[in-house]
Scaffold this motif. Structure first.
Motif, mmCIF file in Angstrom:
data_model
loop_
_atom_site.group_PDB
_atom_site.id
_atom_site.type_symbol
_atom_site.label_atom_id
_atom_site.label_comp_id
_atom_site.label_asym_id
_atom_site.label_seq_id
_atom_site.Cartn_x
_atom_site.Cartn_y
_atom_site.Cartn_z
ATOM 1 N N LEU A 191 0.843 -1.187 0.000
ATOM 2 C CA LEU A 191 0.000 0.000 0.000
ATOM 3 C C LEU A 191 0.887 1.250 0.000
ATOM 4 O O LEU A 191 1.683 1.460 0.908
ATOM 5 C CB LEU A 191 -0.921 0.001 1.224
ATOM 6 C CG LEU A 191 -1.887 1.187 1.325
ATOM 7 C CD1 LEU A 191 -2.874 1.171 0.173
ATOM 8 C CD2 LEU A 191 -2.623 1.157 2.658
ATOM 9 N N ALA A 192 0.720 2.091 -1.048
ATOM 10 C CA ALA A 192 1.490 3.326 -1.138
ATOM 11 C C ALA A 192 0.671 4.543 -0.732
ATOM 12 O O ALA A 192 1.188 5.472 -0.118
ATOM 13 C CB ALA A 192 2.020 3.506 -2.568
ATOM 14 N N GLY A 193 -0.602 4.555 -1.072
ATOM 15 C CA GLY A 193 -1.462 5.679 -0.726
ATOM 16 C C GLY A 193 -2.904 5.244 -0.722
ATOM 17 O O GLY A 193 -3.292 4.294 -1.408
ATOM 18 N N ALA A 194 -3.745 5.944 0.050
ATOM 19 C CA ALA A 194 -5.153 5.577 0.145
ATOM 20 C C ALA A 194 -5.976 6.781 0.530
ATOM 21 O O ALA A 194 -5.472 7.764 1.100
ATOM 22 C CB ALA A 194 -5.350 4.459 1.166
ATOM 23 N N TYR A 195 -7.261 6.708 0.202
ATOM 24 C CA TYR A 195 -8.243 7.727 0.589
ATOM 25 C C TYR A 195 -9.493 6.997 1.065
ATOM 26 O O TYR A 195 -9.937 6.028 0.447
ATOM 27 C CB TYR A 195 -8.592 8.625 -0.596
ATOM 28 C CG TYR A 195 -9.828 9.469 -0.364
ATOM 29 C CD1 TYR A 195 -9.760 10.635 0.408
ATOM 30 C CD2 TYR A 195 -11.059 9.093 -0.904
ATOM 31 C CE1 TYR A 195 -10.899 11.399 0.639
ATOM 32 C CE2 TYR A 195 -12.190 9.858 -0.673
ATOM 33 C CZ TYR A 195 -12.112 11.010 0.093
ATOM 34 O OH TYR A 195 -13.244 11.749 0.320
ATOM 35 N N GLY A 196 -10.058 7.467 2.205
ATOM 36 C CA GLY A 196 -11.285 6.876 2.725
ATOM 37 C C GLY A 196 -11.065 5.602 3.505
ATOM 38 O O GLY A 196 -12.032 4.888 3.793
ATOM 39 N N ALA A 199 -7.515 3.360 9.770
ATOM 40 C CA ALA A 199 -6.183 2.839 10.120
ATOM 41 C C ALA A 199 -6.176 1.325 10.130
ATOM 42 O O ALA A 199 -5.197 0.685 9.719
ATOM 43 C CB ALA A 199 -5.759 3.390 11.483
ATOM 44 N N HIS A 200 -7.276 0.705 10.593
ATOM 45 C CA HIS A 200 -7.355 -0.754 10.607
ATOM 46 C C HIS A 200 -7.323 -1.315 9.187
ATOM 47 O O HIS A 200 -6.635 -2.311 8.908
ATOM 48 C CB HIS A 200 -8.633 -1.189 11.324
ATOM 49 C CG HIS A 200 -8.860 -2.666 11.306
ATOM 50 N ND1 HIS A 200 -8.133 -3.539 12.088
ATOM 51 C CD2 HIS A 200 -9.724 -3.436 10.569
ATOM 52 C CE1 HIS A 200 -8.537 -4.771 11.856
ATOM 53 N NE2 HIS A 200 -9.496 -4.733 10.946
ATOM 54 N N ALA A 201 -8.072 -0.675 8.275
ATOM 55 C CA ALA A 201 -8.074 -1.145 6.894
ATOM 56 C C ALA A 201 -6.710 -0.965 6.241
ATOM 57 O O ALA A 201 -6.274 -1.796 5.440
ATOM 58 C CB ALA A 201 -9.153 -0.423 6.098
ATOM 59 N N ARG A 202 -6.041 0.141 6.565
ATOM 60 C CA ARG A 202 -4.694 0.335 6.005
ATOM 61 C C ARG A 202 -3.742 -0.779 6.423
ATOM 62 O O ARG A 202 -2.920 -1.234 5.625
ATOM 63 C CB ARG A 202 -4.136 1.684 6.456
ATOM 64 C CG ARG A 202 -4.624 2.878 5.644
ATOM 65 C CD ARG A 202 -4.056 4.175 6.189
ATOM 66 N NE ARG A 202 -4.362 5.302 5.336
ATOM 67 C CZ ARG A 202 -3.558 5.760 4.366
ATOM 68 N NH1 ARG A 202 -2.402 5.172 4.165
ATOM 69 N NH2 ARG A 202 -3.906 6.788 3.624
ATOM 70 N N ARG A 203 -3.841 -1.216 7.679
ATOM 71 C CA ARG A 203 -2.979 -2.319 8.127
ATOM 72 C C ARG A 203 -3.282 -3.595 7.357
ATOM 73 O O ARG A 203 -2.381 -4.360 7.026
ATOM 74 C CB ARG A 203 -3.157 -2.538 9.628
ATOM 75 C CG ARG A 203 -2.503 -1.467 10.488
ATOM 76 C CD ARG A 203 -2.435 -1.905 11.952
ATOM 77 N NE ARG A 203 -3.768 -2.077 12.514
ATOM 78 C CZ ARG A 203 -4.448 -1.113 13.123
ATOM 79 N NH1 ARG A 203 -3.911 0.102 13.244
ATOM 80 N NH2 ARG A 203 -5.650 -1.342 13.629
ATOM 81 N N ALA A 204 -4.565 -3.846 7.073
ATOM 82 C CA ALA A 204 -4.934 -5.060 6.341
ATOM 83 C C ALA A 204 -4.400 -5.032 4.908
ATOM 84 O O ALA A 204 -4.088 -6.079 4.337
ATOM 85 C CB ALA A 204 -6.452 -5.219 6.332
ATOM 86 N N TRP A 205 -4.304 -3.816 4.318
ATOM 87 C CA TRP A 205 -3.832 -3.692 2.932
ATOM 88 C C TRP A 205 -2.356 -3.311 2.858
ATOM 89 O O TRP A 205 -1.872 -2.989 1.770
ATOM 90 C CB TRP A 205 -4.658 -2.639 2.201
ATOM 91 C CG TRP A 205 -6.053 -3.075 1.910
ATOM 92 C CD1 TRP A 205 -7.132 -2.958 2.718
ATOM 93 C CD2 TRP A 205 -6.517 -3.719 0.725
ATOM 94 N NE1 TRP A 205 -8.252 -3.483 2.113
ATOM 95 C CE2 TRP A 205 -7.899 -3.962 0.893
ATOM 96 C CE3 TRP A 205 -5.910 -4.117 -0.454
ATOM 97 C CZ2 TRP A 205 -8.677 -4.583 -0.081
ATOM 98 C CZ3 TRP A 205 -6.675 -4.734 -1.440
ATOM 99 C CH2 TRP A 205 -8.033 -4.965 -1.245
#
Length: 815
Positions: A191-196, A199-205
């Motif tokens: 994962l390089a960048g995200a919107y929406g 924090a939990h979802a970012r860890r999963a991805w």
């Protein structure tokens, strides 16, 4: 230009402040931070929009022939008249002149509902040319695309690029989440960048392996964009999406391409169903191009950048490959119709170039041209699996086709190791004679069979031993100096003289040695089998000895156990045979003799016990008939559950108990009750079925009772057949204190009775009604007073097995 007081950089003269109403220091600091954040957001928005505004100014300068300042004033006037933001006016101007994006087709899943998915195609020959008579809706799409592309290009990070897509006013509904990933060397998506995303979802991805079933991995694997707008199709095709923390009703994913390399992916998801037309889908797919440019630009700033692989790999990959002794190459996949059909040899070290013929080692060399058969059968599918899974894989061994001029008797074998580096595969392989593989197999065979080999040239003090022989002697496979004289310490002192004599005969006489000895020292408790074959020179003198040493300890233990088991089995067989003979003798003793059968007044009696066809089995069936005081006769048919001597012993006890109770003038029902009590008390593990009858010759009266389900059959003189009426009870020995009832009836001269055990009609798989019909229909066979014929008729009619046992007695009233 006059500066407004609220604009950044403006100088405002502070007025007097009432000290009584002055804010707290913390509140003032928080207000200042909020203001600075707002100003920073405004500056970032202005920077993102500046590119499209400058493009629009250039278009107006070229079209109207005015200065840049006049072009900017013209844009301001258009914005004020139409009440539209300046950046949107600029995007419309640029979109009206820019060419349509050449977006790649989008693969879509079949929708379960109308309009659930669509497929985007490139513009055909009839598509409108840039800036020529395009409808307003088309120009609006183009303007929005230019605005989003400009904002992406002005982004300073991956998160800002994702936010530019997520917050843009586009023709498609605003996505709930946007993510941008970069492909790592092993194929995982980082994962390089995200919107929406929380924090939990970012860890999963944070890192998604290539084998996980989510849209971005499918898009990167197939190198094509995909759009799925049906929730059920999403659940079916991407079962791992829910585990990654996304509950989406529609998803979009596209590969980010830098030249022919997949450097990352773009993914969007919606929390509700979306319906997009073909043009909107095409512009959605076109987002991948500006995102790919921005991803390549941002990744190039990092030290571990995959974006620079085209240039960097040309520098460092050949250097790395040249450090390898074995042939090695970097293989680039060749795609056709969405599938990998070959691999282009992009870089190869010197060892690989020497192995591949010069005619196939040029710029266009491929895997299948270098190895046609092995490449198509083994290497191509294996390398595709490496690209899909991202994990290393061992390929082979595989036999190679003989090359021109090579000896066909020498078989060559290839083994290869492959791993993924970004969207390439690195393969290191070996081509060697099959003897090398056989050598390793022989070493494995020695280890598994616990057998070592040696060769001793007599002129040397140390024999050459295989690794397994060192392992047996020292406990490891390391080579240690072993003197012939030291080997004597491995042999038990009692076996050493005989072994030395055998070795002397081998050395002097050239005899082959085959000897088994007990071990000593570290080999204490082991048994070793030694085989030695001498080698002779032309004069018949022994020059060397080669042979094997095998640890046969486990084999001898198993042989000893087998011998003991054979002795125990022989003893068991003898005991079983003795019990069988005793059971057969006891059964013969139990069956009444002809004088006993003939002593029944007014009756003619005959019986038959049919044993199992198994020669080692004696069943507990029996029958009995004897005369009682006062002219009465006792008739009994019984079957003890089980077989063998124990069953026949119980049958003998029941026979004599029934006779004893009958001599006490007890009725058949009372006899069964007494026998049941006796069996429950003395042999609770045994059960039996019985039919007991008492016939009074003076008044032709028969009283009978049954412990089981076998009711006697009566065959009248006129040919009619019937089951005797009366109650049927439980087998004896099942439940204590059971009362049995008997039934009385009168027989006529010439009537016949068939008394039988339950097994005649109660064999497993036999229908009781059909069996009784067979018994009732056996009258023709009864007419000859042949009980053997009756039993054979029932057995054949019911197709009973060879193991079925039964007892039957045929009785005819004579007067």
């Amino acid at each position: 230009m006059r500066q407004r007081p609220d604009e950044p950089g403006s100088a405002v003269t502070p007025g007097p402040v009432d000290e009584a109403h002055a804010p707290e220091p913390n509140e003032a600091l928080a207000a200042l931070v909020t203001k600075l954040r707002t100003e920073l957001a405004g500056v970032r928005t202005a920077m993102r929009n500046r590119a499209v505004i400058e493009q629009a100014k250039g278009v107006l300068v070229e079209r109207l022939g005015v200065t840049p300042d006049a072009a900017f004033d013209h844009l301001l006037q258009l914005s004020q008249r139409a009440n539209i933001k300046l950046v949107e006016v600029a995007a419309s101007v640029v979109g009206a002149t820019a060419p349509d994006p050449q977006a790649a087709p989008v693969t879509t899943a079949p929708a379960r509902q109308p309009g659930g998915a669509s497929k985007i195609r490139r513009p055909g020959p009839g598509a409108s040319a840039p800036g020529k008579n395009r409808p307003p809706a088309h120009e609006a799409l183009q303007a929005r695309h230019q605005l989003i592309s400009s904002r992406i290009a002005a982004s300073g990070s991956f998160d800002e690029a994702a936010e530019a897509i997520g917050t843009a006013a586009a023709s498609w509904p605003g996505p709930a989440t946007v993510l941008i990933t970069l492909v790592e060397p092993a194929g995982a998506h980082r994962l390089a960048g995200a919107y929406g995303m929380s924090a939990h979802a970012r860890r999963a991805w944070q890192q998604v392996p290539p084998q996980v079933a989510v849209p971005i991995t499918r898009a990167a694997r197939d190198r094509t964009a995909l759009l799925v707008t049906d929730s059920q199709e999403i659940a079916d095709q991407f079962p791992d999406l829910a585990d990654q923390g996304l509950d989406a009703q529609a998803v979009f994913a596209a590969p980010l391409l830098d030249g022919d390399r997949v450097i990352g992916t773009l993914g969007l998801s919606w929390e509700r169903r979306v319906d997009l037309d073909a043009d909107t889908n095409r512009y959605l797919s076109a987002l991948a191009e500006p995102v790919a440019r921005k991803a390549a630009e941002l990744a190039a700033r990092a030290t571990a950048s995959p974006a620079g692989t085209d240039e960097d790999s040309a520098t460092w990959l050949p250097i790395v490959l040249e450090t390898l002794v074995h042939p090695a190459a970097v293989l680039a996949p060749v795609w056709a119709d969405g599938q990998v059909v070959d691999f282009r040899i992009e870089h190869a070290n010197t060892a690989a170039a020497e192995l591949i013929s010069p005619a196939r080692a040029g710029q266009d060399a491929t895997l299948l041209t270098a190895y046609p058969r092995v490449g198509s059968e083994l290497l191509l599918p294996g390398l595709v699996g490496v690209l899909h899974s991202g994990g290393p894989r061992r390929l082979g061994p595989a036999r190679l086709s003989p090359t021109a001029g090579a000896d066909p008797a020498i078989s060559q074998v290839m083994t290869a190791d492959a791993s993924r580096v970004w969207d390439r595969a690195v393969m290191v392989w070996r081509v060697h004679d099959e003897s090398e593989l056989i050598h390793s197999q022989l070493l494995d065979a020695e280890r598994i069979a616990r057998i070592g080999s040696f060769r001793w040239e007599l002129e040397r003090a140390e024999p050459h031993c295989s690794p397994q022989l060192y392992r047996m002697y020292f406990g490891d496979g390391q080579r240690h100096p072993v003197r012939v004289g030291e080997l004597a310490g491995c042999v038990h002192s009692d076996d050493l003289p005989a072994l030395q004599d055998a070795v002397k005969r081998t050395l002097v006489g050239g005899e082959q040695l085959s000897w088994e000895v007990r071990g000593a020292g570290r080999l204490a408790g082991h048994r070793l089998h030694i085989v030695a074959q001498p080698e002779l020179d032309g004069a018949g003198i022994v020059t060397a000895i080669r042979g094997t040493v095998q640890d046969v300890t486990n084999q001898r233990v198993m042989e000893s156990r087998l011998r003991r088991a054979e002795v125990a089995l022989t003893t068991q067989r003898r005991r079983v045979d003795a019990e069988l003979e005793a059971a057969q003798a006891l059964q013969r003793t139990l069956l009444p003799s002809e004088p006993e059968l003939g002593a029944t007044e007014g009756l003619w009696v005959t019986g038959r016990c049919r044993n199992s066809a198994d020669p080692g089995r004696v069943d507990g069936d029996w029958y009995d008939a004897c005369a009682l005081p006062g002219g009465a006769s006792l008739l009994v048919v019984g079957d003890v559950a089980g077989s063998g001597l124990a069953a026949m012993t119980t049958a003998a006890r029941l026979r004599y108990a029934v006779r004893a109770y009958a001599a006490l003038d007890m009725s058949p029902g009372e006899i069964l009750s007494a026998v049941n009590t006796m069996l429950c008390v003395l042999e609770p593990e045994r059960t039996a079925t019985l039919v007991v009858a008492r016939y009074e010759a003076q008044d032709h009266q028969l009283r009978w009772a049954s412990a089981g389900q076998a009711a006697p059959v009566r065959y009248r003189g006129d040919g009619r057949a019937e089951l005797l009426p009366g109650p049927l009870g439980l087998p004896v020995g099942v439940v204590a204190q059971v009362t049995y009832s008997d039934t009385a009836l009168e027989l006529a001269s010439g009537d016949r009775l068939l008394l039988y055990t339950d097994s005649l009609v109660g064999t497993r798989g036999t229908d009781l009604v059909s069996a009784l019909d067979v018994l009732l229909g056996a009258g023709a066979h009864v007419g000859s007073d042949d009980v053997e014929a009756v039993v054979s008729h029932v057995v054949e009619s019911l197709q009973m097995g060879r193991d079925a046992d039964m007892g039957a007695m045929l009785v005819r009233v004579t007067n």
